[in-house]
Design a protein around this motif. Structure first.
Motif, short mmCIF file in Angstrom:
data_model
loop_
_atom_site.label_atom_id
_atom_site.label_comp_id
_atom_site.label_asym_id
_atom_site.label_seq_id
_atom_site.Cartn_x
_atom_site.Cartn_y
_atom_site.Cartn_z
N GLU A 44 -19.79 37.51 31.16
CA GLU A 44 -19.59 36.07 31.02
C GLU A 44 -18.21 35.71 31.54
OE1 GLU A 44 -19.35 32.54 27.70
OE2 GLU A 44 -20.42 34.39 27.19
N GLN A 48 -20.22 31.01 32.67
CA GLN A 48 -21.31 31.45 33.55
C GLN A 48 -21.59 32.92 33.28
OE1 GLN A 48 -22.91 29.45 35.97
NE2 GLN A 48 -21.79 27.80 34.99
N VAL A 49 -22.86 33.31 33.37
CA VAL A 49 -23.23 34.70 33.14
C VAL A 49 -23.55 35.35 34.49
CG1 VAL A 49 -24.88 36.26 32.03
CG2 VAL A 49 -24.10 34.21 30.85
#
Length: 64
Positions: A44, A48-49
């Motif tokens: 992460e 956002q991953v």
């Protein structure tokens, strides 16, 4: 006569995000230690991953 001002020396583009006062080298870790036996990890970053995956051909792939 035009004297050169060292403060106007262009910086290396690779150094643009580095802190000149930071003398510590970047942290280094093997993928195997990071993944702890798995073939992929989720990372992460700023909400956002990202998926970092190891392939059978010994390459790494990073996907958003």
């Amino acid at each position: 006569m035009n004297m050169h001002d060292p403060s106007e020396t262009p910086r290396n583009p690779a150094d643009k995000n580095s802190d000149p006062n930071d003398s510590d080298p970047p942290k280094s870790i093997t993928f195997e230690a990071l993944a702890e036996g798995h073939t992929e990890v989720l990372i992460e970053f700023h909400g956002q991953v990202y998926r970092l995956r190891s392939t059978r051909n010994k390459k790494l792939i990073l996907n958003k």
